[in-house]
Write an enzyme that holds these catalytic residues in place. Structure first.
Site, PDB file in Angstrom:
ATOM      1  N   GLN A 117      50.749  38.227  41.957  1.00  0.00           N
ATOM      2  CA  GLN A 117      50.402  39.593  41.535  1.00  0.00           C
ATOM      3  C   GLN A 117      50.422  40.528  42.754  1.00  0.00           C
ATOM      4  O   GLN A 117      50.960  41.638  42.683  1.00  0.00           O
ATOM      5  CB  GLN A 117      49.018  39.589  40.892  1.00  0.00           C
ATOM      6  CG  GLN A 117      48.455  40.952  40.579  1.00  0.00           C
ATOM      7  CD  GLN A 117      47.189  40.860  39.745  1.00  0.00           C
ATOM      8  OE1 GLN A 117      47.247  40.760  38.532  1.00  0.00           O
ATOM      9  NE2 GLN A 117      46.049  40.884  40.396  1.00  0.00           N
ATOM     10  N   HIS A 129      35.351  39.044  42.931  1.00  0.00           N
ATOM     11  CA  HIS A 129      35.454  40.499  42.745  1.00  0.00           C
ATOM     12  C   HIS A 129      34.589  41.229  43.774  1.00  0.00           C
ATOM     13  O   HIS A 129      34.992  42.241  44.335  1.00  0.00           O
ATOM     14  CB  HIS A 129      34.979  40.899  41.344  1.00  0.00           C
ATOM     15  CG  HIS A 129      35.770  40.325  40.212  1.00  0.00           C
ATOM     16  ND1 HIS A 129      35.262  39.367  39.361  1.00  0.00           N
ATOM     17  CD2 HIS A 129      37.029  40.586  39.773  1.00  0.00           C
ATOM     18  CE1 HIS A 129      36.169  39.064  38.453  1.00  0.00           C
ATOM     19  NE2 HIS A 129      37.250  39.780  38.673  1.00  0.00           N
TER      20      HIS A 129
HETATM   21  P1  AMP Z   1      40.619  39.928  37.330  1.00  0.00           P
HETATM   22  O1  AMP Z   1      39.354  40.579  36.876  1.00  0.00           O
HETATM   23  O2  AMP Z   1      40.675  38.465  37.093  1.00  0.00           O
HETATM   24  O3  AMP Z   1      41.855  40.676  36.888  1.00  0.00           O
HETATM   25  O4  AMP Z   1      40.611  40.068  38.917  1.00  0.00           O
HETATM   26  C1  AMP Z   1      40.482  41.320  39.530  1.00  0.00           C
HETATM   27  C2  AMP Z   1      40.818  41.184  40.992  1.00  0.00           C
HETATM   28  O5  AMP Z   1      39.937  40.242  41.595  1.00  0.00           O
HETATM   29  C3  AMP Z   1      42.247  40.657  41.214  1.00  0.00           C
HETATM   30  O6  AMP Z   1      42.828  41.355  42.304  1.00  0.00           O
HETATM   31  C4  AMP Z   1      42.019  39.216  41.528  1.00  0.00           C
HETATM   32  O7  AMP Z   1      43.023  38.646  42.340  1.00  0.00           O
HETATM   33  C5  AMP Z   1      40.706  39.279  42.291  1.00  0.00           C
HETATM   34  N1  AMP Z   1      40.038  37.971  42.282  1.00  0.00           N
HETATM   35  C6  AMP Z   1      39.807  37.182  41.211  1.00  0.00           C
HETATM   36  N2  AMP Z   1      39.236  36.006  41.585  1.00  0.00           N
HETATM   37  C7  AMP Z   1      39.124  36.062  42.939  1.00  0.00           C
HETATM   38  C8  AMP Z   1      38.636  35.159  43.932  1.00  0.00           C
HETATM   39  N3  AMP Z   1      38.149  33.961  43.613  1.00  0.00           N
HETATM   40  N4  AMP Z   1      38.672  35.549  45.220  1.00  0.00           N
HETATM   41  C9  AMP Z   1      39.174  36.752  45.569  1.00  0.00           C
HETATM   42  N5  AMP Z   1      39.660  37.653  44.679  1.00  0.00           N
HETATM   43  C10 AMP Z   1      39.635  37.311  43.386  1.00  0.00           C
END
Ligand code: AMP
Length: 278
Positions: free
Chosen positions: A150, A34
Site C-alpha cells: 500500500q 495506528h
Molecule cells: P487500517 O485501519 O488497517 O487501514 O490501517 C491504517 C493505517 O495504520 C495504515 O497505514 C496501516 O498500514 C497502519 N497500520 C496498521 N497496523 C499497523 C501496525 N501494526 N504497525 C504500524 N502501522 C500499522
C-alpha cells in the site's frame, strides 16, 4: 479535538489550521500500530488530522466489509488522549455520493501479490487516499510499513500525479510474540491467534539468513514456505523477496529488499513483511 463528518465543513475549518498538517488515514478500530502513526504525525505537524472511514471500495464482494470491526467512541477517546486536533469520519454517502464515477488506477505494482489476490483493492485505496489528500490538503500523510505494498502504491501515485505531499512510512508495531498488530487480529480464535505468530517467525528466519550472508533468494523464499507450512492452521498465499518500490521479485540482493508473506488463518487473511537490509 473536533470531530467532523462533512467535507464542506472540514474545508471551511482548514484555512484556520496551523501548518504543517499531518494526515493519518485509518479504518478505525484503533490499536497501538495506528497510535504509532498518530504519534509520529504529532511530533512532525502543527495540526494532526486522523480519518476514520471503512472504505467500501477497497473490499471485494466476498470480503469482510460488512463485519469489519468498528468502535467509534473508543477510537475517538484514544485520539483525544493522543492530542489529535481533528477526526474526520465521513459516511460512505459523503465520500461516494450517487453518480460517483472517477477512479485512480496505479498500474504495474497493483497487478502483483495483494493486487493479484484482491482485484480492485488498490484502486479503492488509491481513490480514497486521493480524495482524502484533496479534502485535507496535508503536507505529510502517514502510513504503516505493515501494509508495505500500500505504501509503495501510494508513493507511486503521489509521484506520478505530482501530488504536493510527502508520504511517511512508520515501522510495524508488533505483539509480544511478533504478530503484527491489525484490526483483523480480532477475528482470530485462541488456537488461530497462537498459530498466526508463524508469519513473524518465518520473516525473522530469512532476515537472520540474510544477516548471516545468504543471498540465495530461492532458498530464502523456500525457508519461509517451510516454516509457515509447519503450522496446520495457516494456509500460505505467498512468500517472496521483492523490491520494496515495485514489488517485483528480486533476482539479486545487491539492493534493499523486502521479505513479504501473506496467509489465511481460518477465515482471516494476514499480511506481514520485513526489510532484509537492516
Ligand atoms: P487500517 O485501519 O488497517 O487501514 O490501517 C491504517 C493505517 O495504520 C495504515 O497505514 C496501516 O498500514 C497502519 N497500520 C496498521 N497496523 C499497523 C501496525 N501494526 N504497525 C504500524 N502501522 C500499522
Amino acid at each position: 479535538m473536533e470531530v467532523i463528518s462533512g467535507i464542506g465543513e472540514l474545508k471551511a475549518l482548514r484555512s484556520c489550521w496551523m501548518r504543517p498538517i499531518g494526515l493519518v488515514p485509518t479504518m478505525g478500530y484503533l490499536h497501538d500500530g495506528h497510535v504509532a502513526l498518530v504519534r509520529r504525525a504529532r511530533e512532525e505537524s502543527k495540526t494532526v488530522v486522523v480519518t476514520i472511514f471503512v472504505n467500501p471500495t477497497q473490499f471485494g464482494p466476498s470480503e469482510d466489509f460488512g463485519c469489519y470491526p468498528r468502535a467509534f467512541e473508543r477510537d475517538v477517546s484514544i485520539l483525544q488522549a493522543e492530542a489529535v486536533d481533528v477526526v474526520f469520519a465521513p459516511s460512505s454517502a459523503v465520500m461516494y455520493p450517487e453518480g460517483f464515477s472517477t477512479w485512480v488506477e496505479v498500474e504495474g505494482i497493483t497487478s502483483r501479490f495483494e493486487g493479484a489476490i484482491r482485484p480492485g483493492h488498490f484502486r479503492g485505496v488509491a481513490t480514497v487516499c486521493s480524495k482524502l489528500f484533496n479534502i485535507v490538503d496535508p503536507e505529510r500523510a502517514y502510513f504503516g510499513q505493515k501494509d508495505a505494498q500500500q505504501v509503495a502504491v501510494i508513493r507511486k501515485m503521489v509521484q506520478d500525479l505530482n501530488m504536493n505531499l510527502d508520504i511517511e512510512a512508520v515501522p510495524t508495531v508488533r505483539e509480544a510474540d511478533g504478530l503484527a498488530m491489525s484490526s483483523r487480529n480480532a477475528y482470530l480464535n485462541g488456537p488461530e491467534r497462537a498459530a498466526a505468530a508463524v508469519l513473524f517467525r518465518a520473516l525473522s528466519a530469512v532476515q537472520e539468513m540474510y544477516r548471516a550472508g545468504c543471498r540465495d533468494m530461492t532458498k530464502m523464499s523456500n525457508c519461509m514456505r517451510r516454516i509457515v507450512g509447519e503450522e496446520k492452521l495457516v494456509e500460505l498465499d505467498y512468500a517472496a523477496i521483492v523490491d520494496p518500490a515495485s514489488f517485483e521479485v528480486v533476482n539479486s540482493l545487491e539492493h534493499p529488499a523486502l521479505a513479504i508473506v501473506a496467509a489465511r488463518v481460518g477465515s482471516t487473511r494476514l499480511i506481514d513483511n520485513m526489510p532484509l537490509h537492516v
